[in-house]
Motif scaffolding. Structure first.
Motif, PDB file in Angstrom:
ATOM      1  N   GLU A  12       0.837  -1.194   0.000  1.00 15.00           N
ATOM      2  CA  GLU A  12       0.000   0.000   0.000  1.00 15.00           C
ATOM      3  C   GLU A  12       0.873   1.246   0.000  1.00 15.00           C
ATOM      4  OE1 GLU A  12      -2.803  -0.291   3.229  1.00 15.00           O
ATOM      5  OE2 GLU A  12      -4.000  -1.749   2.137  1.00 15.00           O
ATOM      6  N   ARG A  13       0.299   2.346  -0.428  1.00 15.36           N
ATOM      7  CA  ARG A  13       1.029   3.610  -0.494  1.00 15.36           C
ATOM      8  C   ARG A  13       1.664   3.918   0.853  1.00 15.36           C
ATOM      9  NH1 ARG A  13      -1.282   8.854  -3.417  1.00 15.36           N
ATOM     10  NH2 ARG A  13       0.676   9.959  -3.480  1.00 15.36           N
ATOM     11  N   GLY A  14       2.909   4.297   0.830  1.00  9.39           N
ATOM     12  CA  GLY A  14       3.651   4.584   2.055  1.00  9.39           C
ATOM     13  C   GLY A  14       4.491   3.415   2.510  1.00  9.39           C
ATOM     14  N   GLY A  15       4.207   2.223   2.012  1.00  7.07           N
ATOM     15  CA  GLY A  15       5.025   1.060   2.291  1.00  7.07           C
ATOM     16  C   GLY A  15       4.869   0.433   3.657  1.00  7.07           C
ATOM     17  N   LYS A  16       3.893   0.868   4.441  1.00  3.96           N
ATOM     18  CA  LYS A  16       3.750   0.332   5.789  1.00  3.96           C
ATOM     19  C   LYS A  16       2.924  -0.951   5.852  1.00  3.96           C
ATOM     20  CE  LYS A  16       4.337   4.741   8.025  1.00  3.96           C
ATOM     21  NZ  LYS A  16       3.808   5.725   8.951  1.00  3.96           N
ATOM     22  N   THR A  17       2.117  -1.176   4.828  1.00  8.51           N
ATOM     23  CA  THR A  17       1.221  -2.328   4.836  1.00  8.51           C
ATOM     24  C   THR A  17       1.395  -3.152   3.578  1.00  8.51           C
ATOM     25  OG1 THR A  17      -0.410  -1.071   6.109  1.00  8.51           O
ATOM     26  CG2 THR A  17      -1.202  -3.032   4.997  1.00  8.51           C
ATOM     27  N   VAL A  54      12.183   1.065   3.351  1.00  8.00           N
ATOM     28  CA  VAL A  54      10.855   0.463   3.496  1.00  8.00           C
ATOM     29  C   VAL A  54      10.747  -0.104   4.900  1.00  8.00           C
ATOM     30  CG1 VAL A  54       9.321  -1.360   2.689  1.00  8.00           C
ATOM     31  CG2 VAL A  54      10.753  -0.137   1.054  1.00  8.00           C
ATOM     32  N   GLU A  57       4.975  -2.532   8.499  1.00  4.77           N
ATOM     33  CA  GLU A  57       4.443  -2.648   9.850  1.00  4.77           C
ATOM     34  C   GLU A  57       3.348  -3.713   9.958  1.00  4.77           C
ATOM     35  OE1 GLU A  57       3.232   1.251  11.120  1.00  4.77           O
ATOM     36  OE2 GLU A  57       5.242   2.085  10.801  1.00  4.77           O
ATOM     37  N   ARG A  86      12.320  -3.593   8.416  1.00  3.88           N
ATOM     38  CA  ARG A  86      12.888  -2.480   7.641  1.00  3.88           C
ATOM     39  C   ARG A  86      13.989  -2.972   6.715  1.00  3.88           C
ATOM     40  NH1 ARG A  86      14.768   1.852  11.376  1.00  3.88           N
ATOM     41  NH2 ARG A  86      12.569   2.368  11.307  1.00  3.88           N
TER      42      ARG A  86
END
Length: 89
Positions: A12-17, A54, A57, A86
């Motif tokens: 997903e956008r932002g790379g957290k999910t 990246v 989470e 990360r």
């Protein structure tokens, strides 16, 4: 990430999910060759600088640190941190 033309991992956008699609519902993520290939490709893209740093989470709604996909990411070079997994470019 597409593997053999099939959606396997979606960041997903932002790379957290991350959202993951195993090849079969009853297949263990750590034994799924498509998910292993996708984790390696994601790590390669991050190392190449395409994604920057990246930090994943969550995977499929659960903590990346306890997710079976997290094990694949660690095998591909991601490092566990308090926030998630990360990989720096």
């Amino acid at each position: 990430m597409l593997v053999e033309g099939e959606l396997t991992l979606y960041m997903e956008r932002g790379g957290k999910t991350l959202l993951a699609w195993p090849s079969a519902p009853d297949t263990s993520a750590t034994e799924d060759p498509r998910l292993q290939a996708a984790a390696e490709a994601l790590a390669a893209a991050a190392r190449a600088g395409s994604l920057g740093t990246v930090t994943v989470e969550r995977v499929n709604g659960t903590s990346a640190l306890t997710s079976p996909i997290g094990t694949l990411l660690e095998g591909a070079g991601f490092i566990a941190t308090p926030r998630g997994l990360r990989l720096r470019a």
